[in-house]
Each structure stands twice: as C-alpha cells, then as structure tokens.
Design an enzyme around this catalytic site. Sequence first.
Site, PDB file in Angstrom:
ATOM      1  N   HIS A  45     -12.907   2.647  -0.266  1.00 29.91           N
ATOM      2  CA  HIS A  45     -12.957   1.582   0.761  1.00 29.91           C
ATOM      3  C   HIS A  45     -13.621   0.330   0.198  1.00 29.91           C
ATOM      4  O   HIS A  45     -14.125  -0.502   0.955  1.00 29.91           O
ATOM      5  CB  HIS A  45     -13.776   1.981   2.011  1.00 29.91           C
ATOM      6  N   ARG A  48     -12.034  15.214   7.620  1.00 26.81           N
ATOM      7  CA  ARG A  48     -12.761  15.624   6.410  1.00 26.81           C
ATOM      8  C   ARG A  48     -14.191  16.009   6.757  1.00 26.81           C
ATOM      9  O   ARG A  48     -14.827  15.377   7.595  1.00 26.81           O
ATOM     10  CB  ARG A  48     -12.791  14.487   5.389  1.00 26.81           C
ATOM     11  N   ARG A 101      -2.470  -2.255  -3.518  1.00 23.24           N
ATOM     12  CA  ARG A 101      -3.686  -1.469  -3.350  1.00 23.24           C
ATOM     13  C   ARG A 101      -3.586  -0.259  -4.273  1.00 23.24           C
ATOM     14  O   ARG A 101      -2.611   0.492  -4.214  1.00 23.24           O
ATOM     15  CB  ARG A 101      -3.798  -0.997  -1.908  1.00 23.24           C
ATOM     16  N   ASN A 150       0.882  -1.170   0.000  1.00 21.04           N
ATOM     17  CA  ASN A 150       0.000   0.000   0.000  1.00 21.04           C
ATOM     18  C   ASN A 150       0.921   1.221   0.000  1.00 21.04           C
ATOM     19  O   ASN A 150       1.431   1.624   1.042  1.00 21.04           O
ATOM     20  CB  ASN A 150      -0.881  -0.039   1.254  1.00 21.04           C
ATOM     21  N   GLU A 179      -8.535  -5.715   4.855  1.00 21.70           N
ATOM     22  CA  GLU A 179      -8.312  -5.365   3.443  1.00 21.70           C
ATOM     23  C   GLU A 179      -7.099  -6.103   2.877  1.00 21.70           C
ATOM     24  O   GLU A 179      -7.101  -6.499   1.715  1.00 21.70           O
ATOM     25  CB  GLU A 179      -8.128  -3.848   3.312  1.00 21.70           C
TER      26      GLU A 179
END
Length: 397
Positions: free
Chosen positions: A179, A240, A90, A7, A382
């Site tokens: 996601h 955010r 990823r 990742n 993940e």
Amino acid sequence: MHVLIINAGSSSIKYQLIDTRDEQALAKGQVERIGIPGTSLVQKARGKTLTVEKDISDHVGAIQAVLAALTDPEYGAVRGMDEIGAVGHRVVHGGEKFSASVRIDEAVMAAIRENVPLAPLHNPANIMGIEACQAVMPGTPMVAVFDTAFHQTMPPQAYLYALPYDCYTRLKVRRYGFHGTSHRYVAALAPGYLGRPAGAVKLVICHLGNGGSLSAVKNGQCVDTSMGLTPLEGLMMGTRSGDIDPAIVQYLMDRDGLTIAQVMDLLNKKSGLLGLSGKTSDMRDITAAAHSGDESARRALQVFDYRVRKYIGAYAAAMGGLDAIVFTAGIGENDAAARARIADGLQFLGAVIDPVKNVPGAVGDISTADSAVKILVVPTNEELAIARDTREIIEKA
Ligand code: ADP
C-alpha cells in the site's frame, strides 16, 4: 498529458484514464474474468456506462478491449490511442531494488521478474499487464509504480525479522510493506492539514480497506509498516488473519490434517473479519450485524479496533512521539464509528476525537481543538499518485 493507469491482476484489469492537467479521471473501468468464460468490461466515461460482454482469452485481448472502449465514439473518452501519452502500471513487489517509480525498460522488466518469488500471485499478473500494453501500444512510454517503494526507507531494526541472518542475505526475507503508493500520497497531504512542513511531523497512517496496513512516517519518511514479506502480516483484515504465532501453522496442519496450501488459504481467505464473524468480510455488513446484537460480529469489531489501536501505540513509541493519526481507504475514510472506537483509548497519547467533526463525509481534522495529537481523515487516490509519477518521469526524460 493523458495517462492510462493499469492495475493488472491474474484474471482482471482495473484502469483509469487521467488528464494530468486538471488531474481528473476521464474514464474508469474494469475487465473481469479474463481467460474464463463470461468476460466483461464495464467502463464509466463522460457520465455514460459502457458494458461489453465478450469472452477474452488473455491480457493482450483485454488491453485491446480497453483501448476500443476508451476510443469508442459514443462511450469513450478520447478520439484515438495517440491521445494517450503514457501508461502507469501498478506493480506490487519492487523488492529492495526500487525505492521510487521508474520508466520501464528491459532491465526494469528483468528486476520485476526477479521479484516473482516474493509475490508469486501478483508480479506475474503485473508483468502480463505490462507486456500486453507493450504489444498493443508499442512506442507509448510506460512507468512502473511499486507498492513496496515508499517503505524502502525503513531502518534495519524495522525491516529485519529475528531469523538467521542468512534468510535475509540469501533469500531476501525481510519486511517490505505494501500500500506504499497510498501511504505516500496521504503522508504528503497530511502536513498541510496540520499547517506544518512535511520535514517536521510524526504521522501514523492508517490505511484501512479490505486489506489494511499502518505506517509510521517520520519527517516524510516511512520508518515502519505493519505488512511484511507479504501482505498477510499486521492488522486484522477483511479475510486475512494479520499477525499470528507462526507455530499455529504447524498446529493446524497436525490437528486438522491440513496441507500447508490449505493453511495458507485459511490465513489469507478465511480469516480476519470473515473468519471471526463467520459471516462476511465487509465492514458495513459486520457493523450492521453488530448493531442488531450479533455477538460474533461485535467480537470481530473489537479485535479489529484493538489491533489498530495497539499498532498506533507501537508506532508512537517507534517514532518517539506523534503529531497526527491519519485515517484513509474504504473504512478509514467512511466509517466514523470505527474511527471513534479506535481512538477511544488513545486519550493518554493526547489524541481526542471530536464527535461533532467525526461524521460521515468528514475530511481533514476530526480531533478536538485542544487535542495534542491531531486525528485526520485524508482520502487516498492511488491512481492519481501513479498518474503524477508517470507524467513526471516521462516529461523529465
Ligand atoms: P480495497 O482494499 O479493496 O481497495 P476499500 O479501500 O475499498 O478496499 O475498502 C473496502 C472496505 O471499506 C470494506 O470493508 C467496506 O465495507 C468498507 N467501507 C466502505 N464504505 C464504508 C462505509 N460507509 N462505512 C463503513 N465501511 C465502509
């Protein structure tokens, strides 16, 4: 097969080495401050922690350091690079091109590059990670697993914005969602907890971490999700804003003389839990502050909970019903109090949380026996999802 999961960010690389036979992580590590003085690599393998502090100027150097750490005779997990059968990367944005994971070749690299304008921060870093692995591990097959892929089944009414249609056809402005690897992994496990086949359940998956998104999954397929063209839309997150009136952007520019870059920075990095509380983006700290009577922390929690609850209601309507609400990721898996607050108000849907079952460490059904809509905790993974896709694609080839 041993699969290396990469990742890659612009100045960091997170990695895991997974043995797909027993699906265990043999090693987990992270390289930070790539290209910045003070680079560090920290790896955990076989109960030992390796820390390397040595400046590394680019991603090729970082991947070389990762392989040196993985094959270290004392701290490593494998004897040689030849024990790594494949690499799973990823990749954040697959655009409309990818609705599933793919083996990386030149055409796939070109498509990931084409999507750079849609994810200008993430895709270039992902590309650097792939190219570094190709340089250091030539001949090792590689697979790309996209954050957006699972959401490609959304119907047009869910993915179109009410903008001139040309914004979609010419500029590809639409809802993509993120996601996706987590939503897919959790959506595949949830029906098992309900004792129902995946083809006949309506789920709302609540992935609540630093970043957060909800998805509506009907009969195994994503039909809506809260993140949009970028991961800024939807829920209130750590830093955010999630949904806002787009006219706020112009208003802030006019009133405070901000540039568009400054407003985007405010929305991405200074808003959410951090912005409303004025203190921290971390849910544990916000909860502790709220407990000790901090009004701004309490307010931040109320907005956070309300937004998740509102989306659950919207997605029940989008699917014409609901069988289960599924919590996952850092907050969803660990924060029993947040789950209870979010569920409080959803009794009208038939979703009733059981305080005896809804405790820290709970996994599976946390709703009352007579709750018509089940409430589940399903831990996400993940990296494992990426390892499974990678093995499947490489073994099929
Ligand atoms: P990321 O999006 O970075 O992968 P995570 O899924 O790890 O994030 O989630 C991080 C969030 O989970 C943080 O807000 C953190 O405070 C929260 N979290 C982790 N453990 C707990 C806990 N035991 N109780 C409450 N919140 C928690």
